[in-house]
Design a protein around this motif. Structure first.
Motif, PDB file in Angstrom:
ATOM      1  N   LYS A  75       0.811  -1.219   0.000  1.00  0.00           N
ATOM      2  CA  LYS A  75       0.000   0.000   0.000  1.00  0.00           C
ATOM      3  C   LYS A  75       0.846   1.271   0.000  1.00  0.00           C
ATOM      4  N   LEU A 117      -5.719   5.025  20.563  1.00  0.00           N
ATOM      5  CA  LEU A 117      -6.802   4.030  20.561  1.00  0.00           C
ATOM      6  C   LEU A 117      -8.138   4.613  21.000  1.00  0.00           C
ATOM      7  N   ILE A 120     -11.451   6.574  17.359  1.00  0.00           N
ATOM      8  CA  ILE A 120     -11.754   5.539  16.368  1.00  0.00           C
ATOM      9  C   ILE A 120     -11.739   6.070  14.935  1.00  0.00           C
ATOM     10  N   GLN A 124      -9.459   4.085  12.394  1.00  0.00           N
ATOM     11  CA  GLN A 124     -10.055   3.501  11.196  1.00  0.00           C
ATOM     12  C   GLN A 124      -9.267   3.860   9.941  1.00  0.00           C
ATOM     13  N   MET A 128      -3.243   0.885  12.659  1.00  0.00           N
ATOM     14  CA  MET A 128      -3.491  -0.334  13.430  1.00  0.00           C
ATOM     15  C   MET A 128      -2.485  -1.422  13.087  1.00  0.00           C
TER      16      MET A 128
ATOM     17  N   ARG B  31     -17.722  -3.375   3.817  1.00  0.00           N
ATOM     18  CA  ARG B  31     -18.114  -1.980   4.058  1.00  0.00           C
ATOM     19  C   ARG B  31     -19.156  -1.524   3.039  1.00  0.00           C
ATOM     20  N   MET B  58      -7.624  -4.188   8.203  1.00  0.00           N
ATOM     21  CA  MET B  58      -8.636  -3.686   7.257  1.00  0.00           C
ATOM     22  C   MET B  58     -10.016  -4.235   7.617  1.00  0.00           C
ATOM     23  N   ILE B  60     -10.901  -5.064  10.662  1.00  0.00           N
ATOM     24  CA  ILE B  60     -11.284  -4.358  11.897  1.00  0.00           C
ATOM     25  C   ILE B  60     -11.869  -2.991  11.538  1.00  0.00           C
ATOM     26  N   ALA B  61     -11.254  -2.332  10.550  1.00  0.00           N
ATOM     27  CA  ALA B  61     -11.764  -1.018  10.121  1.00  0.00           C
ATOM     28  C   ALA B  61     -13.198  -1.158   9.594  1.00  0.00           C
ATOM     29  N   ILE B  64     -15.443  -1.365  12.558  1.00  0.00           N
ATOM     30  CA  ILE B  64     -15.612  -0.031  13.151  1.00  0.00           C
ATOM     31  C   ILE B  64     -16.640   0.768  12.343  1.00  0.00           C
ATOM     32  N   SER B  65     -16.586   0.596  11.024  1.00  0.00           N
ATOM     33  CA  SER B  65     -17.534   1.299  10.156  1.00  0.00           C
ATOM     34  C   SER B  65     -18.982   0.879  10.476  1.00  0.00           C
ATOM     35  N   TYR B  67     -19.970  -0.415  13.309  1.00  0.00           N
ATOM     36  CA  TYR B  67     -20.241   0.092  14.661  1.00  0.00           C
ATOM     37  C   TYR B  67     -20.710   1.554  14.601  1.00  0.00           C
ATOM     38  N   LYS B  68     -20.009   2.355  13.801  1.00  0.00           N
ATOM     39  CA  LYS B  68     -20.344   3.779  13.732  1.00  0.00           C
ATOM     40  C   LYS B  68     -21.761   3.996  13.213  1.00  0.00           C
ATOM     41  N   ARG B  94      -8.341  -2.337  22.188  1.00  0.00           N
ATOM     42  CA  ARG B  94      -9.329  -1.800  23.143  1.00  0.00           C
ATOM     43  C   ARG B  94     -10.684  -1.546  22.477  1.00  0.00           C
ATOM     44  N   LEU B  95     -11.001  -2.371  21.515  1.00  0.00           N
ATOM     45  CA  LEU B  95     -12.286  -2.199  20.826  1.00  0.00           C
ATOM     46  C   LEU B  95     -13.417  -2.906  21.568  1.00  0.00           C
ATOM     47  N   ARG B  97     -14.378  -2.040  24.216  1.00  0.00           N
ATOM     48  CA  ARG B  97     -15.165  -0.983  24.876  1.00  0.00           C
ATOM     49  C   ARG B  97     -16.226  -0.434  23.920  1.00  0.00           C
ATOM     50  N   LEU B  98     -16.062  -0.668  22.609  1.00  0.00           N
ATOM     51  CA  LEU B  98     -17.067  -0.216  21.635  1.00  0.00           C
ATOM     52  C   LEU B  98     -18.087  -1.309  21.365  1.00  0.00           C
TER      53      LEU B  98
END
Lengths: 155, 114
Positions: A75, A117, A120, A124, A128, B31, B58, B60-61, B64-65, B67-68, B94-95, B97-98
């Protein structure tokens, strides 16, 4: 014990040009194309090899470190299509050692700050991968030599 | 690859049709897929991790998307049936916590949430 084989990216059913050479009982040398599909297949292969002798957790860690490190090279490293990534995997009694060599732009992951951390949005967007490599390894050594990044990660 | 169904009390359940690695392009597809389902109208969303073989940053991202999207409506994302390795990965970032991470089946999670 020596031998060679080629891997296939199962999801795509197209040949991968990942080359594998088994150099010794627990010492493997790989050449990986700078392509995210191929790197994913390679990561799965590394997980499988390490899991056989070291269990699920270490196998997962090895696969994760490989995919994060190699994906970063693809990347951000501005590699040419024919610039392959070389990876050596040594599964020893005490530790698993992964050495990654690439001719992309100089990049020392040890100089990368840990991500916040708590944020987010930023998490994102990136950061990470290197953080996970650091957290899931026992030791990381980096040097830039003869136009190549040499990253040695001990799990 | 990804499936969505509505359970009782408007609880949405996301699952994977077959065992897969959530990495690279699969993460991008995840996503994009989430935009095709109405997660916002769910009271809560459960993600069944049974078929998640592996996940990278990626992937995990992508989580998160999702989750948001859900959290914007004040709702929770509940993850069930994750492997120990993936749970450890989420803890490291520490995700946990989300996301609400539960060691139970989808049916048990639905029962708990109702």
């Amino acid at each position: 014990m020596t031998g060679s084989s080629s891997l296939r990216t199962a999801a795509l059913q197209r040949p991968s040009r990942i080359c594998v050479e088994r150099m010794a009982k627990e010492n493997y040398s790989f050449t990986v194309e700078p392509d995210l599909y191929k790197i994913d297949a390679f990561s799965a292969k590394v997980s499988e090899i390490v899991r056989r002798t070291k269990g699920n957790e270490t196998g997962f860690r090895a696969g994760l470190i490989v995919i994060e490190a190699c994906s970063n090279i693809v990347k951000h490293g501005e590699l040419k299509e024919d610039d392959f990534i070389s990876v050596n995997l040594e599964v020893g009694e005490e530790a698993v050692t992964i050495t990654i060599e690439d001719a992309s732009t100089k990049f020392n992951p040890l100089e990368v700050d840990d991500p916040n951390l708590e944020n987010i949005e930023l998490l994102q967007k990136g950061g990470m991968g290197v953080y996970l490599i650091k957290r899931f390894s026992k030791r990381i050594d980096y040097r830039y030599e003869n136009g190549k990044n040499l990253l040695k990660i001990i799990i | 690859m990804f499936e969505f169904r509505l359970a009782k009390d408007e609880i949405g359940v996301i699952s994977l049709e077959k065992r897969a690695r959530i990495t690279g392009e699969t993460s991008s597809n995840f996503r994009k897929w989430q935009d095709t389902v109405d997660l916002k109208s769910c009271s809560r969303v459960i993600l069944d991790g049974t078929n998640i073989e592996f996940i990278d940053s990626m992937g995990i991202a992508a989580l998160i998307s999702i989750y948001k999207t859900i959290a914007a409506e004040g709702n929770d994302l509940v993850l069930v049936n994750l492997s120990e390795e993936i749970k450890k990965l989420l803890n490291t970032l520490r995700l946990d916590r989300l996301f609400i991470v539960k060691d139970c089946s989808v049916a048990e999670a639905i029962k708990d949430l109702c």
